[in-house]
Write an enzyme that holds these catalytic residues in place. Structure first.
Site, short mmCIF file in Angstrom:
data_model
loop_
_atom_site.label_atom_id
_atom_site.label_comp_id
_atom_site.label_asym_id
_atom_site.label_seq_id
_atom_site.Cartn_x
_atom_site.Cartn_y
_atom_site.Cartn_z
CG LEU A 1 -1.84 1.20 1.39
CD1 LEU A 1 -2.74 1.43 0.19
CD2 LEU A 1 -2.70 1.05 2.64
CG HIS B 1 5.63 6.88 -4.33
ND1 HIS B 1 5.97 8.16 -3.98
CD2 HIS B 1 6.50 6.50 -5.30
CE1 HIS B 1 7.01 8.55 -4.71
NE2 HIS B 1 7.35 7.56 -5.52
NE ARG C 1 4.00 7.12 -13.29
CZ ARG C 1 4.89 7.55 -14.18
NH1 ARG C 1 4.55 8.44 -15.08
NH2 ARG C 1 6.13 7.10 -14.16
C1 LIG Z 1 4.78 13.24 -14.50
C2 LIG Z 1 6.00 12.36 -14.60
C3 LIG Z 1 6.96 12.63 -15.56
C4 LIG Z 1 8.11 11.83 -15.64
N1 LIG Z 1 9.03 12.08 -16.61
C5 LIG Z 1 10.13 11.30 -16.74
C6 LIG Z 1 11.11 11.52 -17.76
O1 LIG Z 1 11.01 12.44 -18.53
N2 LIG Z 1 12.16 10.66 -17.83
C7 LIG Z 1 12.33 9.62 -16.97
O2 LIG Z 1 13.31 8.89 -17.08
N3 LIG Z 1 11.42 9.39 -16.00
C8 LIG Z 1 10.33 10.18 -15.87
N4 LIG Z 1 9.40 9.93 -14.89
C9 LIG Z 1 9.62 8.79 -14.00
C10 LIG Z 1 10.14 9.26 -12.63
O3 LIG Z 1 11.39 9.90 -12.73
C11 LIG Z 1 10.25 8.07 -11.68
O4 LIG Z 1 11.20 7.16 -12.21
C12 LIG Z 1 8.95 7.32 -11.53
O5 LIG Z 1 7.89 8.21 -11.28
C13 LIG Z 1 9.06 6.34 -10.35
O6 LIG Z 1 9.15 7.11 -9.18
P1 LIG Z 1 9.89 6.56 -7.89
O7 LIG Z 1 11.31 6.27 -8.20
O8 LIG Z 1 9.62 7.54 -6.80
O9 LIG Z 1 9.01 5.24 -7.62
P2 LIG Z 1 9.41 3.76 -7.24
O10 LIG Z 1 10.40 3.20 -8.18
O11 LIG Z 1 8.11 3.06 -7.09
O12 LIG Z 1 10.09 3.87 -5.86
C14 LIG Z 1 9.36 4.27 -4.72
C15 LIG Z 1 10.32 4.91 -3.76
O13 LIG Z 1 11.24 3.91 -3.33
C16 LIG Z 1 12.53 4.49 -3.21
N5 LIG Z 1 13.43 3.79 -4.12
C17 LIG Z 1 13.11 2.82 -5.01
N6 LIG Z 1 14.21 2.38 -5.63
C18 LIG Z 1 15.24 3.10 -5.15
C19 LIG Z 1 16.62 3.13 -5.40
N7 LIG Z 1 17.21 2.28 -6.26
N8 LIG Z 1 17.38 3.99 -4.73
C20 LIG Z 1 16.85 4.85 -3.84
N9 LIG Z 1 15.53 4.87 -3.54
C21 LIG Z 1 14.75 4.01 -4.18
C22 LIG Z 1 12.40 5.96 -3.51
O14 LIG Z 1 12.15 6.66 -2.32
C23 LIG Z 1 11.15 6.03 -4.36
O15 LIG Z 1 10.50 7.28 -4.32
C24 LIG Z 1 8.27 10.73 -14.77
C25 LIG Z 1 7.29 10.47 -13.80
C26 LIG Z 1 6.18 11.27 -13.71
C27 LIG Z 1 5.13 10.95 -12.65
#
Ligand SMILES: Cc1cc2nc3c(=O)[nH]c(=O)nc-3n(C[C@H](O)[C@H](O)[C@H](O)COP(=O)(O)OP(=O)(O)OC[C@H]3O[C@@H](n4cnc5c(N)ncnc54)[C@H](O)[C@@H]3O)c2cc1C
Length: 320
Positions: free
Chosen positions: A181, A186, A191
């Site tokens: 959850l 998140h 999204r």
């Molecule tokens: C509106 C929008 C536009 C975007 N545009 C682009 C773009 O132009 N190019 C692009 O490449 N991506 C883009 N993204 C993707 C964005 O950069 C993230 O990769 C994606 O939203 C996943 O987010 P997250 O890493 O927080 O989530 P998750 O991968 O679900 O991770 C959740 C949380 O877990 C932690 N976590 C997970 N893995 C790691 C790790 N290896 N190291 C440290 N902490 C970790 C972090 O706190 C993270 O916030 C976009 C996303 C959105 C919503």
């Protein structure tokens, strides 16, 4: 590839989201949190308060105790964005093992818009009908032609893992997607946001329906503290400190004193005579007569006492 199952939420023209299974709900969050905070009594209202406290203070691990498993079918370009969320467990339909199906996404006319000039990752404006028709015709044409070539290569015995490379990213794929959850919220936070692409927002909104049903208090808290919550940076806070007139802060603190005693009174009704002193203890400064007038007006909102007190502390900090 799956047709739309009866218990699924239809997404886009041929996709869906279906909650296959879930583990736990609000009760699992509370149960896990009480390991750290001690058992105490547990009424539904206290469970809600605890969940709200956890969310407000970003104590996130109890939310990881709840799990969701979805079966989803979406265009590959949606899956490309979705798969960036690394905390999920995924198992996807294999185009090395199985043949692709003739299922391609074509946007509805209302979602065909111009490139936004303000937001480089967005669309805007009304596209003329003939251009909308052209977009749809091109989607159809490229889907049809690529599938013809794919089928020809397949029939000629070319390996499926290679033949699939001629298919465009509006081809539908499907997967099982499991997440907890905390990370699902998140995902939905990012999204279902208006900045996310429409085609993934539809799926995120569909999954949100499952969260609302399985963990309604957690969903409510996420909306209140994360989606609608405001955080101020140091620079923003210092601007507020410098510019908010003391009288505005005093007015809000006064209102808070009323709200806190109204909530305390609602939770544990007190003798009417003791209310004014309780109000004074909360920092209220109205005269007893003014207090009575306001109290009898019946317009005082109630809320979570702890949250109101935390707000009071923040306001006092701004008064410096
Ligand atoms: C509106 C929008 C536009 C975007 N545009 C682009 C773009 O132009 N190019 C692009 O490449 N991506 C883009 N993204 C993707 C964005 O950069 C993230 O990769 C994606 O939203 C996943 O987010 P997250 O890493 O927080 O989530 P998750 O991968 O679900 O991770 C959740 C949380 O877990 C932690 N976590 C997970 N893995 C790691 C790790 N290896 N190291 C440290 N902490 C970790 C972090 O706190 C993270 O916030 C976009 C996303 C959105 C919503």
């Amino acid at each position: 590839m799956s047709q739309i199952p009866d218990d699924a939420i239809k997404c886009l023209d041929k996709g869906f989201v279906r909650l296959v299974d879930s583990m736990g709900g609000d009760d699992a969050i509370v149960q896990a949190a009480r390991v750290s905070y001690g058992k105490g009594t547990s009424k539904v209202s206290q469970d809600r308060g605890l969940i709200r406290y956890l969310m407000r203070h970003r104590h996130t691990t109890p939310f990881e105790m709840v799990e969701f498993k979805f079966h989803c079918k979406m265009p590959i370009f949606v899956a490309r964005q979705w798969v960036r969320h690394r905390t999920a467990n995924i198992n996807e339909y294999s185009l090395r093992y199985s043949e692709a199906r003739d299922e391609f996404y074509s946007p509805d006319p209302e979602h065909i818009q111009f490139q936004s000039s303000l937001n480089k990752q967005g669309r805007t404006g009304e596209v003329p009908e003939e251009l909308k028709k052209k977009v749809q015709d091109y989607f159809k044409e490229i889907s049809h032609r690529s599938f013809e070539i794919y089928s020809e290569l397949n029939e000629a015995g070319v390996a499926r893992e290679l033949a699939r490379a001629v298919l465009p990213v509006n081809l539908y794929t499907e997967w099982y997607w499991k997440n907890d959850l905390h990370n699902l919220l998140h995902f939905i936070g990012l999204r279902s946001d208006s900045h996310a692409q429409y085609e993934i927002r539809v799926y995120s909104d569909a999954m949100a329906e499952s969260v609302k049903a399985v963990a309604p208090f957690a969903w409510e808290a996420y909306q209140d503290y994360v989606v609608s919550g405001l955080r101020f940076s140091r620079i923003e806070q210092s601007l507020l400190e410098q510019n908010l007139p003391a009288r505005v802060i005093e007015d809000i603190l006064e209102d808070l004193a009323y709200q806190i005693i109204a909530t305390l009174h609602k939770n544990k009704p007190r003798d009417e005579n003791g209310l004014y002193s309780l109000y004074q203890k909360q920092g209220g400064s109205d005269s007893e007569d003014d207090f009575k007038l306001k109290w009898d007006s019946g317009e005082i909102e109630t809320g979570n006492v702890r949250e109101l007190r935390e707000f009071k502390e923040k306001l006092i900090l701004l008064k410096k």
